[in-house]
Scaffold this motif. Sequence first.
Motif, PDB file in Angstrom:
ATOM      1  N   GLU A 162      10.087   9.702   9.689  1.00 15.87           N
ATOM      2  CA  GLU A 162       9.791   8.822  10.973  1.00 15.87           C
ATOM      3  C   GLU A 162       9.120   7.634  10.364  1.00 15.87           C
ATOM      4  OE1 GLU A 162       5.670   9.101  13.574  1.00 15.87           O
ATOM      5  OE2 GLU A 162       6.308  10.804  12.778  1.00 15.87           O
ATOM      6  N   LEU A 163       8.277   7.640   9.543  1.00 15.38           N
ATOM      7  CA  LEU A 163       7.748   6.439   8.954  1.00 15.38           C
ATOM      8  C   LEU A 163       8.527   5.413   8.370  1.00 15.38           C
ATOM      9  CD1 LEU A 163       4.194   8.091   7.944  1.00 15.38           C
ATOM     10  CD2 LEU A 163       4.581   6.697  10.073  1.00 15.38           C
ATOM     11  N   THR A 164       9.238   6.159   7.453  1.00 15.34           N
ATOM     12  CA  THR A 164      10.336   5.042   6.706  1.00 15.34           C
ATOM     13  C   THR A 164      11.229   4.328   7.651  1.00 15.34           C
ATOM     14  OG1 THR A 164      11.795   6.653   6.011  1.00 15.34           O
ATOM     15  CG2 THR A 164       9.818   6.052   4.425  1.00 15.34           C
ATOM     16  N   ASP A 165      11.410   4.856   8.868  1.00 17.16           N
ATOM     17  CA  ASP A 165      12.226   4.048   9.728  1.00 17.16           C
ATOM     18  C   ASP A 165      11.634   3.004  10.513  1.00 17.16           C
ATOM     19  OD1 ASP A 165      14.708   5.502   9.660  1.00 17.16           O
ATOM     20  OD2 ASP A 165      14.255   6.559  11.542  1.00 17.16           O
ATOM     21  N   ILE A 169       8.836   1.398   3.499  1.00 15.45           N
ATOM     22  CA  ILE A 169       9.912   1.887   2.834  1.00 15.45           C
ATOM     23  C   ILE A 169       9.609   3.183   2.050  1.00 15.45           C
ATOM     24  CG2 ILE A 169      11.311  -0.404   2.700  1.00 15.45           C
ATOM     25  CD1 ILE A 169      10.173  -0.433  -0.220  1.00 15.45           C
ATOM     26  N   PRO A 170      10.515   3.885   1.621  1.00 11.71           N
ATOM     27  CA  PRO A 170      10.163   5.148   0.666  1.00 11.71           C
ATOM     28  C   PRO A 170       9.698   4.478  -0.640  1.00 11.71           C
ATOM     29  CG  PRO A 170      12.586   5.311   1.520  1.00 11.71           C
ATOM     30  CD  PRO A 170      12.071   3.891   1.952  1.00 11.71           C
ATOM     31  N   ALA A 171       8.711   5.067  -1.178  1.00 13.56           N
ATOM     32  CA  ALA A 171       7.798   4.609  -2.377  1.00 13.56           C
ATOM     33  C   ALA A 171       8.867   4.609  -3.578  1.00 13.56           C
ATOM     34  CB  ALA A 171       6.392   4.951  -2.578  1.00 13.56           C
ATOM     35  N   PRO A 172       9.017   3.396  -4.156  1.00 14.63           N
ATOM     36  CA  PRO A 172       9.717   3.503  -5.416  1.00 14.63           C
ATOM     37  C   PRO A 172       9.092   4.566  -6.415  1.00 14.63           C
ATOM     38  CG  PRO A 172       9.552   1.269  -4.800  1.00 14.63           C
ATOM     39  CD  PRO A 172       8.691   2.135  -3.922  1.00 14.63           C
ATOM     40  N   TYR A 173      10.117   5.219  -7.030  1.00 12.99           N
ATOM     41  CA  TYR A 173       9.752   6.442  -8.020  1.00 12.99           C
ATOM     42  C   TYR A 173       8.892   7.682  -7.319  1.00 12.99           C
ATOM     43  CZ  TYR A 173      10.704   2.332 -10.840  1.00 12.99           C
ATOM     44  OH  TYR A 173      11.166   1.219 -11.539  1.00 12.99           O
ATOM     45  N   LEU A 225       0.912  -0.954   0.218  1.00  9.41           N
ATOM     46  CA  LEU A 225       0.025   0.032  -0.067  1.00  9.41           C
ATOM     47  C   LEU A 225       0.947   1.247  -0.187  1.00  9.41           C
ATOM     48  CD1 LEU A 225      -2.874   1.571   0.364  1.00  9.41           C
ATOM     49  CD2 LEU A 225      -2.580   1.069   2.806  1.00  9.41           C
ATOM     50  N   SER A 226       0.747   2.015  -1.182  1.00  8.33           N
ATOM     51  CA  SER A 226       1.733   3.102  -1.204  1.00  8.33           C
ATOM     52  C   SER A 226       0.522   4.535  -0.935  1.00  8.33           C
ATOM     53  CB  SER A 226       2.350   3.114  -2.427  1.00  8.33           C
ATOM     54  OG  SER A 226       3.091   2.081  -2.534  1.00  8.33           O
ATOM     55  N   PHE A 227       1.138   5.496  -0.275  1.00  6.52           N
ATOM     56  CA  PHE A 227       0.587   6.844  -0.390  1.00  6.52           C
ATOM     57  C   PHE A 227       1.317   8.005   0.336  1.00  6.52           C
ATOM     58  CE2 PHE A 227       0.228   4.169   3.276  1.00  6.52           C
ATOM     59  CZ  PHE A 227       0.482   4.776   4.339  1.00  6.52           C
ATOM     60  N   LYS A 228       0.811   9.106   0.101  1.00 10.07           N
ATOM     61  CA  LYS A 228       1.292  10.307   0.343  1.00 10.07           C
ATOM     62  C   LYS A 228       1.321  10.649   1.625  1.00 10.07           C
ATOM     63  CE  LYS A 228       2.240  14.729  -0.929  1.00 10.07           C
ATOM     64  NZ  LYS A 228       3.733  15.085  -0.878  1.00 10.07           N
ATOM     65  N   VAL A 229       2.604  11.070   2.343  1.00 10.04           N
ATOM     66  CA  VAL A 229       2.497  11.585   3.836  1.00 10.04           C
ATOM     67  C   VAL A 229       3.178  12.960   3.763  1.00 10.04           C
ATOM     68  CG1 VAL A 229       2.924   8.991   4.827  1.00 10.04           C
ATOM     69  CG2 VAL A 229       4.725  10.512   4.027  1.00 10.04           C
ATOM     70  N   ALA A 230       3.044  13.341   4.803  1.00 10.78           N
ATOM     71  CA  ALA A 230       3.561  14.733   5.313  1.00 10.78           C
ATOM     72  C   ALA A 230       4.873  14.890   5.304  1.00 10.78           C
ATOM     73  CB  ALA A 230       2.904  15.503   6.490  1.00 10.78           C
ATOM     74  N   ASP A 231       5.608  15.948   5.054  1.00  6.46           N
ATOM     75  CA  ASP A 231       7.018  15.855   4.806  1.00  6.46           C
ATOM     76  C   ASP A 231       7.532  15.722   6.261  1.00  6.46           C
ATOM     77  OD1 ASP A 231       6.733  16.708   2.101  1.00  6.46           O
ATOM     78  OD2 ASP A 231       7.482  18.799   2.414  1.00  6.46           O
ATOM     79  N   ARG A 273       7.575  12.602  -1.492  1.00  5.30           N
ATOM     80  CA  ARG A 273       6.994  12.077   0.011  1.00  5.30           C
ATOM     81  C   ARG A 273       6.088  11.126  -0.048  1.00  5.30           C
ATOM     82  NH1 ARG A 273      11.627  13.504   0.701  1.00  5.30           N
ATOM     83  NH2 ARG A 273      12.317  15.136   1.857  1.00  5.30           N
ATOM     84  N   TRP A 274       6.214  10.072  -0.737  1.00  2.23           N
ATOM     85  CA  TRP A 274       5.339   8.886  -0.664  1.00  2.23           C
ATOM     86  C   TRP A 274       6.103   7.831  -0.092  1.00  2.23           C
ATOM     87  CZ3 TRP A 274       0.586   7.159  -3.745  1.00  2.23           C
ATOM     88  CH2 TRP A 274       0.014   8.214  -4.166  1.00  2.23           C
ATOM     89  N   ILE A 275       5.514   6.969   0.806  1.00  2.00           N
ATOM     90  CA  ILE A 275       5.994   5.746   1.387  1.00  2.00           C
ATOM     91  C   ILE A 275       4.934   4.434   0.837  1.00  2.00           C
ATOM     92  CG2 ILE A 275       6.572   6.880   3.277  1.00  2.00           C
ATOM     93  CD1 ILE A 275       4.098   5.841   4.803  1.00  2.00           C
ATOM     94  N   SER A 276       5.762   3.091   1.136  1.00  2.00           N
ATOM     95  CA  SER A 276       5.146   1.959   0.733  1.00  2.00           C
ATOM     96  C   SER A 276       5.075   1.228   1.813  1.00  2.00           C
ATOM     97  CB  SER A 276       5.992   1.198  -0.467  1.00  2.00           C
ATOM     98  OG  SER A 276       5.526   1.657  -1.706  1.00  2.00           O
TER      99      SER A 276
END
Length: 137
Positions: free
Chosen positions: A71-74, A79-83, A60-66, A88-91
Amino acid sequence: MEHGVTGKPSRGLGAARLAALCGHWPGVSRDTKWGIDMVFSVDGKMFAVMPSDGSEGGRLSFKVADDRFLELTDQPGIIPAPYLARARWISVIEPQRFATAELEAFILDAYTLVRAKLAKKRQAELGPLPILQARRK
């Protein structure tokens, strides 16, 4: 809070649940891109993506606040969303690690962030922001 068969809070978020959650929000459209990815957009601007067939572990990938990106990708399972990481999207690559309610809140935040970039007039036309309802068994 929704509970599964065991009485524990439900975990993960499948394609059908995602569609039911945000498919009726103001200005939202759903289409398929890149073969099987179900893409949710508000006024043509993407805010959430998930393989429609449940492949890739239900990624599930989505936009997050800068200010939440690092914090979330830790966290394990994110993970940071590919491409899309530069935007500032995460997966969430292991959605079962997370409570369904937490994932639903992330999706509402993503919608809110993307909608906030629309023209003020358009935001007003869309009406009030959706709110998450507490789910019962």
